[in-house]
Design a protein around this motif. Structure first.
Motif, PDB file in Angstrom:
ATOM      1  N   THR A 146     -35.498 -15.766 -20.035  1.00  0.00           N
ATOM      2  CA  THR A 146     -35.986 -15.039 -18.869  1.00  0.00           C
ATOM      3  C   THR A 146     -36.570 -13.700 -19.295  1.00  0.00           C
ATOM      4  OG1 THR A 146     -34.229 -16.041 -17.603  1.00  0.00           O
ATOM      5  CG2 THR A 146     -35.374 -14.187 -16.597  1.00  0.00           C
ATOM      6  N   PRO A 147     -37.805 -13.459 -18.919  1.00  0.00           N
ATOM      7  CA  PRO A 147     -38.410 -12.181 -19.317  1.00  0.00           C
ATOM      8  C   PRO A 147     -37.559 -10.991 -18.861  1.00  0.00           C
ATOM      9  CG  PRO A 147     -40.069 -13.667 -18.480  1.00  0.00           C
ATOM     10  CD  PRO A 147     -38.749 -14.319 -18.224  1.00  0.00           C
ATOM     11  N   LEU A 148     -37.593  -9.968 -19.685  1.00  0.00           N
ATOM     12  CA  LEU A 148     -36.772  -8.782 -19.432  1.00  0.00           C
ATOM     13  C   LEU A 148     -37.355  -7.850 -18.371  1.00  0.00           C
ATOM     14  CD1 LEU A 148     -35.756  -7.634 -23.040  1.00  0.00           C
ATOM     15  CD2 LEU A 148     -34.191  -8.200 -21.180  1.00  0.00           C
ATOM     16  N   PHE A 149     -38.610  -8.137 -17.965  1.00  0.00           N
ATOM     17  CA  PHE A 149     -39.258  -7.222 -17.016  1.00  0.00           C
ATOM     18  C   PHE A 149     -38.375  -6.914 -15.809  1.00  0.00           C
ATOM     19  CE2 PHE A 149     -42.784  -9.596 -18.977  1.00  0.00           C
ATOM     20  CZ  PHE A 149     -43.486  -8.551 -19.525  1.00  0.00           C
ATOM     21  N   PHE A 150     -37.873  -8.001 -15.234  1.00  0.00           N
ATOM     22  CA  PHE A 150     -37.134  -7.823 -13.992  1.00  0.00           C
ATOM     23  C   PHE A 150     -35.847  -7.039 -14.219  1.00  0.00           C
ATOM     24  CE2 PHE A 150     -40.119 -11.113 -12.993  1.00  0.00           C
ATOM     25  CZ  PHE A 150     -40.502 -10.804 -11.697  1.00  0.00           C
ATOM     26  N   HIS A 151     -35.238  -7.250 -15.368  1.00  0.00           N
ATOM     27  CA  HIS A 151     -34.025  -6.494 -15.699  1.00  0.00           C
ATOM     28  C   HIS A 151     -34.315  -4.994 -15.770  1.00  0.00           C
ATOM     29  CE1 HIS A 151     -30.114  -5.694 -17.565  1.00  0.00           C
ATOM     30  NE2 HIS A 151     -30.789  -4.791 -18.252  1.00  0.00           N
ATOM     31  N   VAL A 152     -35.369  -4.643 -16.490  1.00  0.00           N
ATOM     32  CA  VAL A 152     -35.688  -3.219 -16.660  1.00  0.00           C
ATOM     33  C   VAL A 152     -36.097  -2.592 -15.329  1.00  0.00           C
ATOM     34  CG1 VAL A 152     -37.147  -1.537 -17.848  1.00  0.00           C
ATOM     35  CG2 VAL A 152     -36.350  -3.573 -19.068  1.00  0.00           C
ATOM     36  N   MET A 153     -36.879  -3.342 -14.547  1.00  0.00           N
ATOM     37  CA  MET A 153     -37.312  -2.789 -13.255  1.00  0.00           C
ATOM     38  C   MET A 153     -36.117  -2.522 -12.342  1.00  0.00           C
ATOM     39  SD  MET A 153     -40.947  -4.532 -12.302  1.00  0.00           S
ATOM     40  CE  MET A 153     -40.550  -6.231 -12.709  1.00  0.00           C
ATOM     41  N   ARG A 154     -35.168  -3.461 -12.362  1.00  0.00           N
ATOM     42  CA  ARG A 154     -33.984  -3.288 -11.520  1.00  0.00           C
ATOM     43  C   ARG A 154     -33.199  -2.055 -11.982  1.00  0.00           C
ATOM     44  NH1 ARG A 154     -30.666  -7.868 -12.443  1.00  0.00           N
ATOM     45  NH2 ARG A 154     -32.540  -9.090 -12.079  1.00  0.00           N
TER      46      ARG A 154
END
Lengths: 366, 366
Positions: free
Chosen positions: B5-13
């Motif tokens: 799963t791309p990390l984008f969503f983790h960092v944005m959250r």
């Protein structure tokens, strides 16, 4: 790899190209109006700040997921907003197959043709369980067909094409069969707002870690082209389904999600009641003419479809095309829905010209 | 099955939850305005007859496919309108893998993290080819890595995260490598309207039955949330890709497609020119501050990103989170893009606060 591409598009293309006036009863596109709040939602969206035009959360706008969760009595973390019920069913079947409980998918006969197509795409094998003459599904027959190789049972209630609405007892038993083999019951409930019988029972009414429910607003709000659907997963199955959704589609389309949220919040139950009444009237009109023509036909308890059988006129693609050319009525061949209904034709009651279509059929076959 | 799963969503959250003002440079969401014709298209659509709210053709509105085909100099039958470039890349990789030429997918290092995620989802294996320090890809290194097990080579130009724009010669050689092994070159060109160097060369410039080009209007029209992308297939590969698209998504969202068609027809080249100028100014501002801070950095020829390396501060998720907490600047960890850039951080220049972010970084590391 060959997929079983649904015949809908083929028949629609044939109807459009026909050199005469054709009454389109092919696909389940509602011809009634979407709620006014839907149009208003789109207009509102058009004026929002451009930041609102960027990626929504992958699993859907939070408020939309909350609205859906509240309506269905589930936790919002279980809800994935998808690109229509088409994607929801795909995610659910993929999730069932990747649990490695088996590679077989139990389908009904007759069947909505996208289900076998998705099964093949996902590398699963198919086994069909015959529905009764009345379209009802006997859970005992499902139980007999199930085995340790069963990953998934796919049902659709209210049913396309039979019009059957499965009672609560059937749903409970289907969940029980899924649990016996640790398989997944996938219940596709896109016609839940078009139950004409008052007997509709969602699979969500049966608590279980072994059932996934899919739905959409395509039929509910008469907007099949917006592509807003959803799946409700058991908690344990949600995360990986969301990953697959993200890896294929990233997210669903935001203007559509925004307008749908507005429409869900502001649309009165009377809107749905009026649509059901319209549909019930069309059922009366259409089946009345079929009766007069001496045809066999189904009387749907829900969904949009009537099936009819005309003496000596089986439900082949060839005969469907001939009917388009001869009398300008376009239906779907019964054979598209499986062997058991190959003598039948399916007509979608999504045109104001139902009466005219019925008259043409009565004249042709009466 | 585990997906990457791309990390984008983790960092944005993480950035959203931070207890301070954060400048968001995580994801490639343009902060500039979409064309006015886009908003106008949505308003127009809201007033159309309800038949226009039903299923569009599965492969996209005909006029939209024709508009895209004319712009790209291809036949409209080669064009599939998808749910963003995300789905376009998925369909292309699936199509490459199901040709049974091999199960390996050649990716670049650094890599856009969705590509390895999709490879895993599709059951393919990965092999990475290192890009140069300047982000350029040496076709000879690709040729050395290719083999009879290669099904697909995936490249992205202008490149995320390096900012490299591959010259025509590179594209020609990459197509040649694909042809040598009867593999598919997949060229993802979503940043084609953000070429700051004037050297961009589409893979469509090289005639071949072995290349698929994907693109979208997400960046082009600053509407990442609309989910309108497309793939251009060789004639022989189009039909089965369309079947997969239909079986998963049925069709893309119609209001988005309608508005995009309006915007493509009515938007002046000056719109894109102005966006490139804005981006070029931000590159100047940001790299200037990094220079002053004594950091290493990339100077992009295209796309939205600058990579920076700060002495003793590797590009880990932990360090990205610390930067959010300490100075309120949110980037992406370089390690998300592969081993070769694990010392680096990536910053998306999609905020009017680029200068402020650069000052904060200069103060922290200078």
């Amino acid at each position: 790899m060959e997929y079983e591409t649904p015949l809908f598009f083929h028949v629609m293309r044939y109807a459009v190209r026909a050199d005469r006036d054709v009454i389109d009863m092919v696909s389940g596109n509602p011809d009634w109006e979407p709620p006014e709040a839907l149009r208003e939602g789109l207009r509102e969206y058009a004026d929002l700040e451009s930041s609102e035009f960027q990626y929504p959360p992958s699993d859907g706008l939070l408020e939309l997921r909350e609205e859906i969760a509240a309506r269905r009595g589930v936790d919002r973390d279980q809800v994935v907003v998808t690109n229509g019920a088409g994607e929801a069913n795909y995610l659910a079947m993929a999730r069932a197959l990747e649990r490695d409980r088996g590679s077989e998918v139990l389908l009904t006969d007759p069947v909505y043709p996208y289900y076998p197509g998705k099964t093949t795409l996902l590398g699963g094998s198919q086994r069909f369980v015959a529905a009764g003459e009345d379209g009802q599904l006997d859970p005992e027959r499902v139980r007999e067909a199930a085995s340790t190789d069963t990953s998934c049972l796919v049902v659709n209630t209210p049913n396309n094409p039979t019009g059957a609405v499965y009672p609560e007892e059937t749903m409970r038993e289907l969940v029980a069969v899924a649990e016996e083999y640790d398989a997944i019951l996938l219940s596709d409930e896109v016609y839940d707002h078009y139950d004409l019988s008052g007997t509709f029972a969602s699979a969500l009414g049966v608590e279980s870690e072994n059932r996934i429910v899919t739905d959409s607003v395509s039929k509910t709000l008469a907007i099949t082209g917006f592509r807003v659907g959803y799946a409700v997963f058991p908690h344990d199955l949600a995360e990986e389904a969301k990953s697959r959704h993200m890896l294929i589609n990233v997210a669903g389309s935001r203007p559509a999600q925004y307008a749908v949220l507005d429409a869900l919040r502001e649309t009165d139950p009377a809107y749905h009641e009026a649509n059901r009444e319209l549909l019930a009237e069309r059922v009366e009109t259409f089946t009345g003419a079929l009766e007069a023509a001496g045809a066999e036909y189904t009387r749907p308890d829900g969904a949009f479809y009537v099936m009819a059988r005309f003496e000596g006129y089986p439900g082949t693609l060839e005969n469907v095309e001939a009917l388009i050319d001869d009398i300008g009525v376009a239906g779907m061949p019964g054979e598209a829905f499986g062997d058991s209904r190959s003598d039948w034709l399916r007509f979608a009651l999504v045109t104001p010209r139902v009466e005219e279509a019925a008259e043409r059929l009565a004249e042709r076959f009466g």
